[in-house]
Scaffold this motif. Structure first.
Motif, mmCIF file in Angstrom:
data_model
loop_
_atom_site.group_PDB
_atom_site.id
_atom_site.type_symbol
_atom_site.label_atom_id
_atom_site.label_comp_id
_atom_site.label_asym_id
_atom_site.label_seq_id
_atom_site.Cartn_x
_atom_site.Cartn_y
_atom_site.Cartn_z
ATOM 1 N N PRO A 65 0.821 -1.202 0.000
ATOM 2 C CA PRO A 65 0.000 0.000 0.000
ATOM 3 C C PRO A 65 0.857 1.254 0.000
ATOM 4 N N PRO A 66 0.300 2.383 -0.421
ATOM 5 C CA PRO A 66 1.050 3.639 -0.363
ATOM 6 C C PRO A 66 1.344 4.019 1.069
ATOM 7 N N ILE A 67 2.246 4.949 1.254
ATOM 8 C CA ILE A 67 2.707 5.277 2.603
ATOM 9 C C ILE A 67 1.582 5.843 3.452
ATOM 10 N N SER A 68 0.567 6.439 2.820
ATOM 11 C CA SER A 68 -0.520 7.028 3.576
ATOM 12 C C SER A 68 -1.644 6.051 3.845
ATOM 13 N N TYR A 69 -1.434 4.777 3.529
ATOM 14 C CA TYR A 69 -2.520 3.799 3.663
ATOM 15 C C TYR A 69 -2.597 3.247 5.077
ATOM 16 N N ASP A 70 -3.784 3.216 5.622
ATOM 17 C CA ASP A 70 -3.993 2.631 6.935
ATOM 18 C C ASP A 70 -4.626 1.260 6.748
ATOM 19 N N PRO A 71 -3.893 0.166 7.003
ATOM 20 C CA PRO A 71 -4.395 -1.172 6.681
ATOM 21 C C PRO A 71 -5.553 -1.622 7.547
ATOM 22 N N LEU A 72 -5.771 -0.980 8.682
ATOM 23 C CA LEU A 72 -6.852 -1.433 9.546
ATOM 24 C C LEU A 72 -8.197 -0.872 9.122
ATOM 25 N N SER A 73 -8.263 0.428 8.868
ATOM 26 C CA SER A 73 -9.557 1.027 8.568
ATOM 27 C C SER A 73 -9.836 1.125 7.090
ATOM 28 N N GLY A 74 -8.813 0.997 6.255
ATOM 29 C CA GLY A 74 -9.012 1.166 4.823
ATOM 30 C C GLY A 74 -8.888 2.602 4.388
ATOM 31 N N TYR A 75 -8.651 3.520 5.334
ATOM 32 C CA TYR A 75 -8.563 4.945 5.013
ATOM 33 C C TYR A 75 -7.279 5.226 4.247
ATOM 34 N N ALA A 113 -19.085 1.583 11.873
ATOM 35 C CA ALA A 113 -18.258 0.933 12.891
ATOM 36 C C ALA A 113 -16.856 1.525 12.879
ATOM 37 N N LYS A 114 -16.267 1.617 14.059
ATOM 38 C CA LYS A 114 -14.908 2.132 14.225
ATOM 39 C C LYS A 114 -14.127 1.177 15.123
ATOM 40 N N LEU A 115 -12.819 1.156 14.934
ATOM 41 C CA LEU A 115 -11.976 0.357 15.819
ATOM 42 C C LEU A 115 -11.953 0.931 17.224
ATOM 43 N N ALA A 116 -11.899 2.264 17.317
ATOM 44 C CA ALA A 116 -11.835 2.939 18.609
ATOM 45 C C ALA A 116 -12.356 4.350 18.427
ATOM 46 N N GLU A 117 -12.598 5.037 19.531
ATOM 47 C CA GLU A 117 -13.023 6.427 19.461
ATOM 48 C C GLU A 117 -11.962 7.266 18.743
ATOM 49 N N ASN A 121 -14.049 5.571 10.059
ATOM 50 C CA ASN A 121 -14.978 4.458 9.897
ATOM 51 C C ASN A 121 -14.289 3.302 9.173
ATOM 52 N N LEU A 122 -14.594 2.094 9.597
ATOM 53 C CA LEU A 122 -14.096 0.911 8.886
ATOM 54 C C LEU A 122 -14.791 0.800 7.532
ATOM 55 N N THR A 123 -14.039 0.347 6.540
ATOM 56 C CA THR A 123 -14.589 0.299 5.186
ATOM 57 C C THR A 123 -14.481 -1.067 4.536
ATOM 58 N N ARG A 124 -13.811 -2.009 5.173
ATOM 59 C CA ARG A 124 -13.671 -3.346 4.599
ATOM 60 C C ARG A 124 -13.742 -4.390 5.700
ATOM 61 N N GLY A 125 -14.270 -5.572 5.351
ATOM 62 C CA GLY A 125 -14.239 -6.691 6.270
ATOM 63 C C GLY A 125 -15.356 -6.740 7.283
ATOM 64 N N LEU A 126 -16.279 -5.768 7.243
ATOM 65 C CA LEU A 126 -17.383 -5.773 8.193
ATOM 66 C C LEU A 126 -18.515 -6.677 7.722
ATOM 67 N N LYS A 127 -19.167 -7.321 8.684
ATOM 68 C CA LYS A 127 -20.373 -8.086 8.400
ATOM 69 C C LYS A 127 -21.439 -7.697 9.425
ATOM 70 N N TRP A 128 -22.617 -7.354 8.925
ATOM 71 C CA TRP A 128 -23.732 -6.923 9.769
ATOM 72 C C TRP A 128 -24.860 -7.950 9.661
ATOM 73 N N ARG A 129 -25.423 -8.332 10.807
ATOM 74 C CA ARG A 129 -26.585 -9.216 10.831
ATOM 75 C C ARG A 129 -27.599 -8.649 11.819
ATOM 76 N N VAL A 130 -28.840 -8.531 11.365
ATOM 77 C CA VAL A 130 -29.908 -7.978 12.199
ATOM 78 C C VAL A 130 -30.879 -9.098 12.554
ATOM 79 N N TYR A 131 -31.162 -9.241 13.857
ATOM 80 C CA TYR A 131 -32.060 -10.287 14.345
ATOM 81 C C TYR A 131 -33.248 -9.653 15.071
ATOM 82 N N SER A 132 -34.376 -10.278 14.923
ATOM 83 C CA SER A 132 -35.529 -9.880 15.726
ATOM 84 C C SER A 132 -35.267 -10.258 17.173
ATOM 85 N N SER A 133 -35.635 -9.383 18.103
ATOM 86 C CA SER A 133 -35.366 -9.665 19.521
ATOM 87 C C SER A 133 -36.333 -10.688 20.101
#
Length: 361
Positions: A65-75, A113-117, A121-133
């Motif tokens: 990745p380029p020097i300005s690439y953040d591998p965790l968030s995709g930013y 979603a974020k790794l920390a305050e 924002n995260l841009t890759r690798g997220l999976k969202w699942r919504v369930y009825s309570s």
């Protein structure tokens, strides 16, 4: 006559100066009104590298990745590595504004979603699942919606829902009650990342294809084993994990070349570590005393100095990667047993160890 001309000329100068000042004042008022006007806020158009944080992609492909690439968030903007400390622009998509929702429309749940305050924002690798309570008769929950990668937008019936967010080995579950309009939320995963590599103690580069890592929890179960977090990790592979301390195991080959270390991961940060091995590659062969040809159908047993079996195998040759040290090899061929001692030194080069088929035990 001259005095009248001078007086008239002076009055004309005053009128011109007054008109100039008035025009300048109007210009200043116009600038002030423009500066005080509303500044539109929109979702920033940031470029992202698709391959690095796509956890389903094949990890064999090495990406620089380029020097300005953040591998965790995709930013990929202002340099964030290695601490990822930077400001970010919070936003909600203009298409789901509460004032734009038509009367009677389904409520909208919009999540990021974020790794920390304070991290992007995260841009890759997220999976969202919504369930009825509401639980089913068997105690299970019904999944009503799912999404993956970056932000998630769900249009749901009014009610209470459980949202399960996963990022690699990191998970979080949150509860939302939807009535009408738009509800937004930010999931703070309190997570970081681990990237591992290995080398020989004398700084020789190791063949990466022969190295694998396992990541364990620091706690033990009732059988005295650590909980396995991730296994079979390749050198350079990024592994998202919750913030905390982990026990890392590096295996070189399939026998006893193993190095371990404890690594601490902070939320929103990438921890990179290189584990150093003391090991070497050998090829064992049993050769005839007469013409030094290798003898087929040989059974091999390699023993430690304490007499424990380290490895075994069959064939004219036996290729092994062993931790540095002294070993005893027992070779059985045609009903005869032969014994030899050999030493393994740290090296990436393959060393042949010949056992002479004479003076059987």
């Amino acid at each position: 006559m001259k005095l009248e001309r001078i007086s008239t000329f002076s009055k004309e100068l005053q009128r011109a100066a007054t008109a100039t000042a008035f025009c300048a004042g109007l210009a200043l008022l116009g600038n002030a009104a423009q500066a005080a006007g509303p500044i539109p806020v929109s979702k920033p158009a940031l470029p992202f590298s698709k391959e690095v944080l796509d956890l389903d992609a094949k990890p064999d492909k090495t990406i620089a990745p380029p020097i300005s690439y953040d591998p965790l968030s995709g930013y990929q903007g202002q340099s964030l590595a290695p601490t990822m400390g930077t400001s970010f622009l919070p936003y909600a998509p203009p298409s789901v504004g509460a004032e734009q929702a038509p009367v009677g429309a389904q409520p909208v749940l919009y999540l990021v979603a974020k790794l920390a305050e304070g991290t992007p924002n995260l841009t890759r690798g997220l999976k969202w699942r919504v369930y009825s309570s509401k639980e089913n008769d068997d105690g299970s929950l019904t999944m009503v919606a799912s999404s993956q990668d970056q932000d998630a937008e769900f249009r749901l019936d009014p009610g209470t829902y459980l949202v399960h967010t996963s990022f690699g080995k990191v998970t979080a579950t949150t509860r939302y009650e939807l009535k009408s309009g738009v509800k937004t939320g930010t999931i703070i995963l309190n997570a970081g990342g681990i990237r591992l590599d290995a080398a020989l103690g004398n700084d020789q580069q190791m063949p990466r294809k022969d190295v694998r890592f396992n990541i364990y929890d620091m706690t033990y179960d009732t059988t005295g084993n650590r909980g396995l977090i991730a296994s079979g990790i390749k050198p350079g592979e990024l592994v998202p994990v919750s913030a905390g301390t982990y026990h890392v195991e590096s295996r070189y080959g399939d026998v006893n070349a193993v190095v371990r270390a404890d690594i601490h991961v902070q939320a929103g940060k990438l921890t990179e570590a290189t584990l150093y091995h003391q090991a070497g590659n050998i090829t064992l062969k049993l050769v005839s005393a007469k013409n030094k040809t290798s003898l087929a159908n040989t059974s091999w047993t390699i023993l430690s100095p304490g007499g424990d079996t380290v490895a075994s195998g069959n064939g004219a040759f036996l290729d092994l990667t062993l931790a540095a040290g002294t070993y005893t090899v027992m070779a059985r061929n045609n009903g005869e047993m032969y014994r030899e001692e050999f030493t393994v030194n740290p090296s990436v080069n393959n060393v042949e160890v010949e056992v002479l088929a004479e003076n059987p035990l």
